[in-house]
Write a protein that holds these residues in place. Structure first.
Motif, PDB file in Angstrom:
ATOM      1  N   MET A   1      10.925   1.066  -6.289  1.00 19.84           N
ATOM      2  CA  MET A   1      12.139   0.276  -6.535  1.00 19.84           C
ATOM      3  C   MET A   1      12.825  -0.083  -5.221  1.00 19.84           C
ATOM      4  O   MET A   1      13.276  -1.216  -5.024  1.00 19.84           O
ATOM      5  N   LEU A   2      12.886   0.888  -4.299  1.00 21.71           N
ATOM      6  CA  LEU A   2      13.555   0.652  -3.015  1.00 21.71           C
ATOM      7  C   LEU A   2      12.755  -0.308  -2.134  1.00 21.71           C
ATOM      8  O   LEU A   2      13.318  -1.203  -1.499  1.00 21.71           O
ATOM      9  N   ILE A   3      11.432  -0.138  -2.117  1.00 18.25           N
ATOM     10  CA  ILE A   3      10.583  -0.977  -1.256  1.00 18.25           C
ATOM     11  C   ILE A   3      10.470  -2.395  -1.807  1.00 18.25           C
ATOM     12  O   ILE A   3      10.496  -3.381  -1.058  1.00 18.25           O
ATOM     13  N   ALA A   4      10.345  -2.511  -3.135  1.00 18.53           N
ATOM     14  CA  ALA A   4      10.089  -3.821  -3.757  1.00 18.53           C
ATOM     15  C   ALA A   4      11.355  -4.642  -3.974  1.00 18.53           C
ATOM     16  O   ALA A   4      11.269  -5.858  -4.194  1.00 18.53           O
ATOM     17  N   LYS A   5      12.521  -4.021  -3.914  1.00 14.93           N
ATOM     18  CA  LYS A   5      13.768  -4.702  -4.277  1.00 14.93           C
ATOM     19  C   LYS A   5      13.982  -6.032  -3.562  1.00 14.93           C
ATOM     20  O   LYS A   5      14.361  -7.031  -4.198  1.00 14.93           O
ATOM     21  N   PRO A   6      13.748  -6.144  -2.242  1.00 13.60           N
ATOM     22  CA  PRO A   6      13.987  -7.429  -1.567  1.00 13.60           C
ATOM     23  C   PRO A   6      13.079  -8.565  -2.041  1.00 13.60           C
ATOM     24  O   PRO A   6      13.370  -9.739  -1.789  1.00 13.60           O
TER      25      PRO A   6
ATOM     26  N   MET B   1       0.822  -1.205   0.000  1.00 14.83           N
ATOM     27  CA  MET B   1       0.000   0.000   0.000  1.00 14.83           C
ATOM     28  C   MET B   1       0.858   1.258   0.000  1.00 14.83           C
ATOM     29  O   MET B   1       0.489   2.279  -0.596  1.00 14.83           O
ATOM     30  N   LEU B   2       2.018   1.191   0.646  1.00 14.90           N
ATOM     31  CA  LEU B   2       2.922   2.344   0.655  1.00 14.90           C
ATOM     32  C   LEU B   2       3.381   2.679  -0.764  1.00 14.90           C
ATOM     33  O   LEU B   2       3.454   3.854  -1.135  1.00 14.90           O
ATOM     34  N   ILE B   3       3.684   1.636  -1.546  1.00 12.21           N
ATOM     35  CA  ILE B   3       4.073   1.852  -2.947  1.00 12.21           C
ATOM     36  C   ILE B   3       2.959   2.577  -3.698  1.00 12.21           C
ATOM     37  O   ILE B   3       3.203   3.505  -4.473  1.00 12.21           O
ATOM     38  N   LEU B   4       1.726   2.173  -3.438  1.00 13.22           N
ATOM     39  CA  LEU B   4       0.571   2.750  -4.126  1.00 13.22           C
ATOM     40  C   LEU B   4       0.261   4.162  -3.636  1.00 13.22           C
ATOM     41  O   LEU B   4      -0.120   5.043  -4.418  1.00 13.22           O
ATOM     42  N   LEU B   5       0.472   4.403  -2.336  1.00 14.50           N
ATOM     43  CA  LEU B   5       0.012   5.655  -1.741  1.00 14.50           C
ATOM     44  C   LEU B   5       0.994   6.809  -1.864  1.00 14.50           C
ATOM     45  O   LEU B   5       0.580   7.976  -1.797  1.00 14.50           O
ATOM     46  N   ILE B   6       2.277   6.525  -2.032  1.00 14.63           N
ATOM     47  CA  ILE B   6       3.257   7.625  -2.072  1.00 14.63           C
ATOM     48  C   ILE B   6       2.913   8.653  -3.149  1.00 14.63           C
ATOM     49  O   ILE B   6       2.808   9.852  -2.852  1.00 14.63           O
TER      50      ILE B   6
ATOM     51  N   ASN C   1       2.758  17.884  -8.352  1.00 15.22           N
ATOM     52  CA  ASN C   1       2.635  17.693  -9.797  1.00 15.22           C
ATOM     53  C   ASN C   1       2.545  16.209 -10.109  1.00 15.22           C
ATOM     54  O   ASN C   1       3.352  15.411  -9.627  1.00 15.22           O
ATOM     55  N   LYS C   2       1.574  15.830 -10.930  1.00 18.28           N
ATOM     56  CA  LYS C   2       1.314  14.404 -11.157  1.00 18.28           C
ATOM     57  C   LYS C   2       2.522  13.693 -11.771  1.00 18.28           C
ATOM     58  O   LYS C   2       2.803  12.534 -11.443  1.00 18.28           O
ATOM     59  N   ASN C   3       3.254  14.383 -12.654  1.00 17.24           N
ATOM     60  CA  ASN C   3       4.414  13.744 -13.295  1.00 17.24           C
ATOM     61  C   ASN C   3       5.535  13.502 -12.291  1.00 17.24           C
ATOM     62  O   ASN C   3       6.135  12.421 -12.257  1.00 17.24           O
ATOM     63  N   LEU C   4       5.808  14.518 -11.467  1.00 15.69           N
ATOM     64  CA  LEU C   4       6.844  14.358 -10.438  1.00 15.69           C
ATOM     65  C   LEU C   4       6.430  13.305  -9.421  1.00 15.69           C
ATOM     66  O   LEU C   4       7.250  12.464  -9.004  1.00 15.69           O
ATOM     67  N   ALA C   5       5.169  13.346  -9.009  1.00 14.41           N
ATOM     68  CA  ALA C   5       4.685  12.393  -8.004  1.00 14.41           C
ATOM     69  C   ALA C   5       4.843  10.950  -8.486  1.00 14.41           C
ATOM     70  O   ALA C   5       5.263  10.073  -7.729  1.00 14.41           O
ATOM     71  N   MET C   6       4.525  10.700  -9.748  1.00 13.85           N
ATOM     72  CA  MET C   6       4.648   9.342 -10.283  1.00 13.85           C
ATOM     73  C   MET C   6       6.122   8.934 -10.400  1.00 13.85           C
ATOM     74  O   MET C   6       6.475   7.773 -10.159  1.00 13.85           O
ATOM     75  N   ALA C   7       6.986   9.886 -10.752  1.00 11.33           N
ATOM     76  CA  ALA C   7       8.416   9.574 -10.851  1.00 11.33           C
ATOM     77  C   ALA C   7       8.992   9.228  -9.482  1.00 11.33           C
ATOM     78  O   ALA C   7       9.756   8.253  -9.334  1.00 11.33           O
ATOM     79  N   VAL C   8       8.631  10.018  -8.471  1.00  7.58           N
ATOM     80  CA  VAL C   8       9.077   9.720  -7.107  1.00  7.58           C
ATOM     81  C   VAL C   8       8.482   8.390  -6.647  1.00  7.58           C
ATOM     82  O   VAL C   8       9.160   7.596  -5.967  1.00  7.58           O
TER      83      VAL C   8
END
Length: 458
Positions: free
Chosen positions: A290-295, A242-247, A277-284
């Motif tokens: 990537m950091l959360i899902a890597k493991p 959910m954190l990945i989705l909510l950021i 900004n939607k573009n920046l938000a999606m990039a972040v």
């Protein structure tokens, strides 16, 4: 250029040509949309010099608005999917709402996500979850699409701080706090009718017909991957997924509400708007994913994200072509002509606002254009009639929901990302949205009976 009733005939002929070439003759939707755009422009006798620029501007404007969001959103979705996050969220959704009510649960999530987040973002982020939940619960995919897409469409059209409703409030000089309360309550009625109830009907109808969805290669591979993730010992938690989705959603929320809650001269507003900004938000969001899902991911992240982008190219082309067709239709003046005709009819103000917005939405394909134009046209009429401006504004916004046709780029986003056919898109998105709009109008008409009693309406 052509004017008068002939415009409507040309509009109907153009839509018929588009649908016949795609459904009957199996012509690629991108090619058909571009050909139809040129054909429509020629039929209305648009100057030759304006035709190519209209098609190009409509295409580039649509791609410019959704291209970065779509690309980043698909990469974020792939990371969420490959890490097992989609499974985690789907399982939690089923646990919280039960299998039977899982479409409603997804719709509720989309309703609130759709308040600050553009509809295209919601579509990209939720489409993979739709397929996962449909497979796990054996509930029709159309039921899930109807629930989440109609919910997001309603909040985009009716609930501030989305651009369209804010413009309506400005045009009609409304208190945005009062408008927010009544539009949100009425919107929930629309979600019930066009999302939940219509979605349940679509599920029953599909089961009764014995229809079995044939999965394409992409979906079969997707299913295999999800089954492998389910059997894995190392699973991502629901909270991390959910954190990945909510950021990105939270970033957009901050930027969206900053301009509403803070004074214009507050120095923090530009910075918060930049963060949201939607573009920046999606990039972040992709970077954090990537950091959360890597493991939880085996293999190359670059390869995983690349696989997702392989699916985006044709979707962007088709969506951009839908924007080109919509732009040509807009320049023909069909919407303005219809507005003029209906404005001269003796219809109750609340119903007139709804109908006028629906017609302009149908003709131009843009919710924002439809409700902004209608509110500007009818403001003085509403005041003269003694009707509650708040309720009239909600009725107008309700008219911006539904009747999405192929001249709306959102129609193609819903179809392609959810991997459903054009007839299916009409059933769950176009009809579902229209029923949602009618539900909101019904709520407004009931509230109008008490407009002298309820606070803030007069």
């Amino acid at each position: 250029m052509v004017t008068g009733p002939l415009l409507i005939v040309i509009f109907i002929v153009s839509l018929a040509f588009l649908l016949v070439t795609i459904i009957k003759f199996k012509l690629n939707a991108f090619v058909s949309l571009i050909i139809t755009s040129f054909l429509t422009a020629l039929l209305v006798r648009m100057p030759f010099g304006d035709i190519t620029s209209a098609v190009a501007d409509g295409f580039s404007g649509t791609i410019g608005g959704i291209g970065i969001v779509t690309g980043m959103g698909v990469m974020l979705g792939m990371l969420l999917f490959e890490s097992g996050g989609i499974n985690a969220i789907a399982d939690k959704m089923i646990h919280l709402f039960g299998e039977k009510n899982s479409p409603a649960g997804l719709g509720i999530a989309a309703y609130f996500a759709g308040i600050p987040v553009f509809g295209d973002v919601v579509t990209v982020l939720f489409s993979t979850m739709v397929r996962a939940l449909s497979r796990k619960t054996n509930i029709s995919r159309l039921s899930f699409v109807s629930c989440y897409a109609v919910a997001a469409s309603i909040t985009a059209a009716c609930v501030i701080p989305t651009a369209g409703p804010l413009a309506v409030c400005e045009n009609m000089e409304l208190n945005i706090g009062v408008f927010f309360v009544y539009s949100t309550l009425a919107g929930l009625v629309g979600f019930l009718t066009g999302g939940i109830l219509w979605g349940k009907y679509l599920d029953r109808k599909e089961k009764k017909s014995g229809y079995v969805r044939v999965l394409d290669e992409f979906e079969l591979e997707e299913q295999k991957t999800m089954e492998k993730e389910e059997s894995s010992d190392k699973k991502i938690s629901f909270g991390a997924a959910m954190l990945i989705l909510l950021i990105p959603i939270l970033m957009i929320v901050i930027g969206s509400f900053a301009s509403v809650l803070l004074p214009e001269n507050n120095g923090a507003v530009p910075y918060l708007a930049f963060i949201g900004n939607k573009n920046l938000a999606m990039a972040v969001g992709v970077l954090c994913a990537m950091l959360i899902a890597k493991p939880y991911i085996k293999g190359s992240m670059s390869e995983i994200m690349g696989r997702g982008l392989d699916q985006v190219g044709m979707i962007l082309l088709i969506t951009g072509a839908g924007g080109a067709f919509g732009k040509v239709i807009q320049l023909t003046g069909i919407g303005d002509y219809m507005a003029q005709v209906f404005g001269n009819l003796h219809i109750p103000v609340l119903i007139l606002g709804f109908a006028l917005a629906q017609i302009i939405r149908l003709a131009q394909g843009s919710t924002t254009v439809a409700i902004t134009t209608t509110s500007a046209i009818l403001y003085s009429t509403v005041i003269a009639a003694g009707t509650s401006p708040i309720l009239a504004a909600v009725a107008i916004c309700a008219g911006g929901v539904g009747l999405s046709l192929p001249n709306d780029s959102g129609f193609w986003s819903i179809s392609k990302f959810n991997r459903i056919s054009i007839p299916e898109t009409f059933r769950c998105w176009t009809v579902g949205g229209f029923l949602g709009g009618l539900g909101i109008l019904g709520a407004v008409l009931i509230l109008s009976l008490f407009q002298n009693v309820l606070p803030g309406l007069l």
